[in-house]
Design a protein around this motif. Structure first.
Motif, PDB file in Angstrom:
ATOM      1  N   SER A 107     -49.852  85.632  17.234  1.00 56.27           N
ATOM      2  CA  SER A 107     -49.083  86.824  17.594  1.00 56.27           C
ATOM      3  C   SER A 107     -49.037  87.017  19.105  1.00 56.27           C
ATOM      4  O   SER A 107     -47.968  87.256  19.683  1.00 56.27           O
ATOM      5  CB  SER A 107     -49.694  88.046  16.922  1.00 56.27           C
ATOM      6  OG  SER A 107     -49.053  89.226  17.337  1.00 56.27           O
ATOM      7  N   LYS A 108     -50.193  86.882  19.757  1.00 59.64           N
ATOM      8  CA  LYS A 108     -50.267  87.077  21.205  1.00 59.64           C
ATOM      9  C   LYS A 108     -49.524  85.963  21.940  1.00 59.64           C
ATOM     10  O   LYS A 108     -48.837  86.213  22.940  1.00 59.64           O
ATOM     11  CB  LYS A 108     -51.729  87.119  21.657  1.00 59.64           C
ATOM     12  CG  LYS A 108     -52.491  88.355  21.205  1.00 59.64           C
ATOM     13  CD  LYS A 108     -53.975  88.243  21.572  1.00 59.64           C
ATOM     14  CE  LYS A 108     -54.774  89.443  21.094  1.00 59.64           C
ATOM     15  NZ  LYS A 108     -54.497  90.648  21.860  1.00 59.64           N
ATOM     16  N   ALA A 109     -49.654  84.738  21.458  1.00 59.26           N
ATOM     17  CA  ALA A 109     -48.991  83.607  22.116  1.00 59.26           C
ATOM     18  C   ALA A 109     -47.477  83.721  22.011  1.00 59.26           C
ATOM     19  O   ALA A 109     -46.746  83.298  22.911  1.00 59.26           O
ATOM     20  CB  ALA A 109     -49.472  82.299  21.505  1.00 59.26           C
ATOM     21  N   SER A 110     -47.029  84.306  20.926  1.00 57.90           N
ATOM     22  CA  SER A 110     -45.591  84.477  20.735  1.00 57.90           C
ATOM     23  C   SER A 110     -45.024  85.568  21.639  1.00 57.90           C
ATOM     24  O   SER A 110     -43.937  85.405  22.215  1.00 57.90           O
ATOM     25  CB  SER A 110     -45.310  84.827  19.268  1.00 57.90           C
ATOM     26  OG  SER A 110     -43.952  85.113  19.071  1.00 57.90           O
ATOM     27  N   SER A 111     -45.762  86.658  21.785  1.00 53.31           N
ATOM     28  CA  SER A 111     -45.264  87.784  22.586  1.00 53.31           C
ATOM     29  C   SER A 111     -45.540  87.622  24.078  1.00 53.31           C
ATOM     30  O   SER A 111     -44.818  88.167  24.905  1.00 53.31           O
ATOM     31  CB  SER A 111     -45.900  89.088  22.092  1.00 53.31           C
ATOM     32  OG  SER A 111     -47.310  89.051  22.213  1.00 53.31           O
ATOM     33  N   ARG A 112     -46.579  86.850  24.421  1.00 55.63           N
ATOM     34  CA  ARG A 112     -46.944  86.667  25.842  1.00 55.63           C
ATOM     35  C   ARG A 112     -47.258  85.203  26.102  1.00 55.63           C
ATOM     36  O   ARG A 112     -48.397  84.835  26.386  1.00 55.63           O
ATOM     37  CB  ARG A 112     -48.160  87.534  26.180  1.00 55.63           C
ATOM     38  CG  ARG A 112     -47.917  89.037  25.982  1.00 55.63           C
ATOM     39  CD  ARG A 112     -49.241  89.797  25.900  1.00 55.63           C
ATOM     40  NE  ARG A 112     -50.080  89.486  27.042  1.00 55.63           N
ATOM     41  CZ  ARG A 112     -51.423  89.413  26.970  1.00 55.63           C
ATOM     42  NH1 ARG A 112     -52.040  89.607  25.820  1.00 55.63           N
ATOM     43  NH2 ARG A 112     -52.121  89.141  28.052  1.00 55.63           N
ATOM     44  N   PRO A 113     -46.267  84.335  25.995  1.00 59.20           N
ATOM     45  CA  PRO A 113     -46.516  82.885  26.057  1.00 59.20           C
ATOM     46  C   PRO A 113     -47.124  82.398  27.364  1.00 59.20           C
ATOM     47  O   PRO A 113     -47.805  81.367  27.388  1.00 59.20           O
ATOM     48  CB  PRO A 113     -45.128  82.278  25.831  1.00 59.20           C
ATOM     49  CG  PRO A 113     -44.173  83.368  26.202  1.00 59.20           C
ATOM     50  CD  PRO A 113     -44.831  84.644  25.820  1.00 59.20           C
ATOM     51  N   SER A 114     -46.903  83.104  28.469  1.00 58.74           N
ATOM     52  CA  SER A 114     -47.418  82.634  29.758  1.00 58.74           C
ATOM     53  C   SER A 114     -48.778  83.233  30.118  1.00 58.74           C
ATOM     54  O   SER A 114     -49.347  82.899  31.155  1.00 58.74           O
ATOM     55  CB  SER A 114     -46.416  82.959  30.870  1.00 58.74           C
ATOM     56  OG  SER A 114     -46.213  84.364  30.961  1.00 58.74           O
TER      57      SER A 114
ATOM     58  N   LEU B  67     -50.255  75.672  23.018  1.00 61.43           N
ATOM     59  CA  LEU B  67     -51.655  75.672  22.597  1.00 61.43           C
ATOM     60  C   LEU B  67     -52.475  74.770  23.511  1.00 61.43           C
ATOM     61  O   LEU B  67     -53.605  75.117  23.882  1.00 61.43           O
ATOM     62  CB  LEU B  67     -51.777  75.211  21.146  1.00 61.43           C
ATOM     63  CG  LEU B  67     -53.209  75.093  20.604  1.00 61.43           C
ATOM     64  CD1 LEU B  67     -53.951  76.419  20.712  1.00 61.43           C
ATOM     65  CD2 LEU B  67     -53.186  74.593  19.153  1.00 61.43           C
ATOM     66  N   ALA B  68     -51.905  73.636  23.884  1.00 56.84           N
ATOM     67  CA  ALA B  68     -52.617  72.722  24.783  1.00 56.84           C
ATOM     68  C   ALA B  68     -52.980  73.435  26.088  1.00 56.84           C
ATOM     69  O   ALA B  68     -54.099  73.281  26.601  1.00 56.84           O
ATOM     70  CB  ALA B  68     -51.758  71.495  25.073  1.00 56.84           C
ATOM     71  N   ASN B  69     -52.048  74.204  26.610  1.00 61.06           N
ATOM     72  CA  ASN B  69     -52.302  74.940  27.853  1.00 61.06           C
ATOM     73  C   ASN B  69     -53.388  75.989  27.659  1.00 61.06           C
ATOM     74  O   ASN B  69     -54.271  76.158  28.511  1.00 61.06           O
ATOM     75  CB  ASN B  69     -51.011  75.598  28.340  1.00 61.06           C
ATOM     76  CG  ASN B  69     -51.178  76.260  29.688  1.00 61.06           C
ATOM     77  OD1 ASN B  69     -51.711  75.674  30.623  1.00 61.06           O
ATOM     78  ND2 ASN B  69     -50.731  77.508  29.809  1.00 61.06           N
ATOM     79  N   HIS B  70     -53.369  76.686  26.528  1.00 67.77           N
ATOM     80  CA  HIS B  70     -54.381  77.709  26.261  1.00 67.77           C
ATOM     81  C   HIS B  70     -55.766  77.087  26.052  1.00 67.77           C
ATOM     82  O   HIS B  70     -56.775  77.643  26.485  1.00 67.77           O
ATOM     83  CB  HIS B  70     -53.977  78.532  25.036  1.00 67.77           C
ATOM     84  CG  HIS B  70     -52.763  79.364  25.265  1.00 67.77           C
ATOM     85  ND1 HIS B  70     -51.760  79.504  24.320  1.00 67.77           N
ATOM     86  CD2 HIS B  70     -52.357  80.098  26.335  1.00 67.77           C
ATOM     87  CE1 HIS B  70     -50.812  80.295  24.792  1.00 67.77           C
ATOM     88  NE2 HIS B  70     -51.145  80.656  26.020  1.00 67.77           N
ATOM     89  N   ILE B  71     -55.816  75.940  25.397  1.00 63.65           N
ATOM     90  CA  ILE B  71     -57.085  75.217  25.217  1.00 63.65           C
ATOM     91  C   ILE B  71     -57.645  74.813  26.581  1.00 63.65           C
ATOM     92  O   ILE B  71     -58.841  74.960  26.848  1.00 63.65           O
ATOM     93  CB  ILE B  71     -56.878  73.962  24.338  1.00 63.65           C
ATOM     94  CG1 ILE B  71     -56.452  74.353  22.922  1.00 63.65           C
ATOM     95  CG2 ILE B  71     -58.131  73.093  24.332  1.00 63.65           C
ATOM     96  CD1 ILE B  71     -57.503  74.999  22.084  1.00 63.65           C
ATOM     97  N   TYR B  72     -56.766  74.307  27.430  1.00 61.16           N
ATOM     98  CA  TYR B  72     -57.169  73.888  28.779  1.00 61.16           C
ATOM     99  C   TYR B  72     -57.733  75.073  29.570  1.00 61.16           C
ATOM    100  O   TYR B  72     -58.761  74.958  30.242  1.00 61.16           O
ATOM    101  CB  TYR B  72     -55.977  73.276  29.500  1.00 61.16           C
ATOM    102  CG  TYR B  72     -56.245  72.895  30.934  1.00 61.16           C
ATOM    103  CD1 TYR B  72     -57.048  71.795  31.244  1.00 61.16           C
ATOM    104  CD2 TYR B  72     -55.706  73.636  31.990  1.00 61.16           C
ATOM    105  CE1 TYR B  72     -57.306  71.447  32.567  1.00 61.16           C
ATOM    106  CE2 TYR B  72     -55.954  73.292  33.306  1.00 61.16           C
ATOM    107  CZ  TYR B  72     -56.754  72.198  33.586  1.00 61.16           C
ATOM    108  OH  TYR B  72     -57.010  71.869  34.897  1.00 61.16           O
ATOM    109  N   GLN B  73     -57.080  76.228  29.483  1.00 66.10           N
ATOM    110  CA  GLN B  73     -57.552  77.418  30.189  1.00 66.10           C
ATOM    111  C   GLN B  73     -58.954  77.811  29.726  1.00 66.10           C
ATOM    112  O   GLN B  73     -59.804  78.201  30.544  1.00 66.10           O
ATOM    113  CB  GLN B  73     -56.577  78.577  29.966  1.00 66.10           C
ATOM    114  CG  GLN B  73     -55.253  78.417  30.676  1.00 66.10           C
ATOM    115  CD  GLN B  73     -54.224  79.455  30.232  1.00 66.10           C
ATOM    116  OE1 GLN B  73     -54.384  80.096  29.194  1.00 66.10           O
ATOM    117  NE2 GLN B  73     -53.166  79.613  31.012  1.00 66.10           N
ATOM    118  N   CYS B  74     -59.197  77.709  28.427  1.00 62.41           N
ATOM    119  CA  CYS B  74     -60.527  78.041  27.901  1.00 62.41           C
ATOM    120  C   CYS B  74     -61.575  77.049  28.401  1.00 62.41           C
ATOM    121  O   CYS B  74     -62.687  77.442  28.791  1.00 62.41           O
ATOM    122  CB  CYS B  74     -60.499  78.031  26.368  1.00 62.41           C
ATOM    123  SG  CYS B  74     -59.685  79.469  25.648  1.00 62.41           S
TER     124      CYS B  74
END
Length: 283
Positions: free
Chosen positions: A74-81, A136-143
């Protein structure tokens, strides 16, 4: 750096509400400017890992995993960046790298129709570009890059720091012209459970005989030191005689209580070394 138990507890109290992100080190350094960053990070990591062990089961409950995954979508869809996965980890007080693992595992179950293999999961965590969903790859990298306690980046750093201090120990021994065998040489000779260094000629440090040296690129707190004593140090003592443990990132001073029984603790390479006669192996 040796810390009194009171100093150690003061740092621990300050870590209670911190998350394992890079920003936490800035907070600790500002609060304890006289302590090295390596000591503070090591103390925080040990304390956060204890906290995680107490709570990790609830994060792995099936309903919790599904809740985290749906909230992420839900969050990734509404705030992808935005760094939504990192924010979610902080919100539920879970290591970002561990949250990334949970979400990636759940994503791959949808993609593959079953539980992904550990090698596949680990390879994608190490190299997020392998993940088919680029967001998702970008979010995994950020974590991964923002977690200072868990994850493949932390594992690599810890391994490198451990290797670095073992090299430093060998270099110091060579500077002192001390004859020794390292762990690799000992294993080649058929030894199984060995310290990092066996001295072929024993030394005396602060009046205590030393036959072996163990290098620990970490902080020595009560739990870790007790574990090392039971699983490593006493077996080294039984096999090779009295020895020295170097906790390069410091330790609780009160733990240095086994000197008379043959285990000496230091937070640096000793300077007052006296070389004794020919050493004997306790074989």
């Amino acid at each position: 750096m040796k810390l009194s138990r009171a100093e150690y507890k003061e740092i621990v109290r300050c870590t209670d509400n911190l998350r394992p992100t890079r920003q936490c080190m800035k907070i600790l350094k500002e609060r304890f400017p006289n302590h090295s960053q390596s000591t503070l990070l090591s103390v925080f990591s040990l304390e956060y890992q204890k906290r995680t062990k107490r709570t990790i089961s609830r994060h792995h409950a099936p309903d919790a995993i599904e809740d985290y995954y749906q909230r992420y979508l839900s969050k990734a869809s509404s705030r992808p960046s935005s760094p939504v996965l990192l924010e979610l980890a902080n919100e539920v007080d879970l290591s970002p790298a561990l949250m990334a693992r949970i979400i990636l595992d759940r994503f791959l179950q949808d993609q593959e129709g079953g539980v992904p293999s550990k090698p596949v999961l680990n390879s994608m965590l190490r190299e997020p570009s392998l993940i088919p969903d680029k967001a998702l790859a970008n979010h995994i990298y950020q974590c991964t890059i923002n977690d200072c306690c868990y994850g493949p980046l932390v594992d690599c750093i810890k391994h490198a720091i451990g290797q670095e201090h073992e090299v430093l120990l060998r270099d110091k021994l060579k500077e002192k012209n001390l004859s020794f065998l390292d762990e690799n040489q000992l294993r080649a000779r058929g030894y199984d459970k060995t310290p990092d260094i066996i001295l072929e000629v024993p030394i005396a440090v602060e009046g205590h005989i030393v036959h072996w040296i163990e290098s620990k690129a970490s902080f020595g707190d009560d739990h870790s030191h007790r574990t090392y004593l039971n699983e490593q140090f006493w077996s080294y003592w039984n096999r090779f005689g009295p020895g020295l443990v170097i906790y390069w990132h410091g330790f609780i001073g009160e733990l240095d209580s086994q000197r008379d029984r043959g285990i000496l603790l230091k937070d640096c390479f000793p300077t007052d070394i006296v070389t004794l006669g020919q050493g004997t192996d306790r074989d």
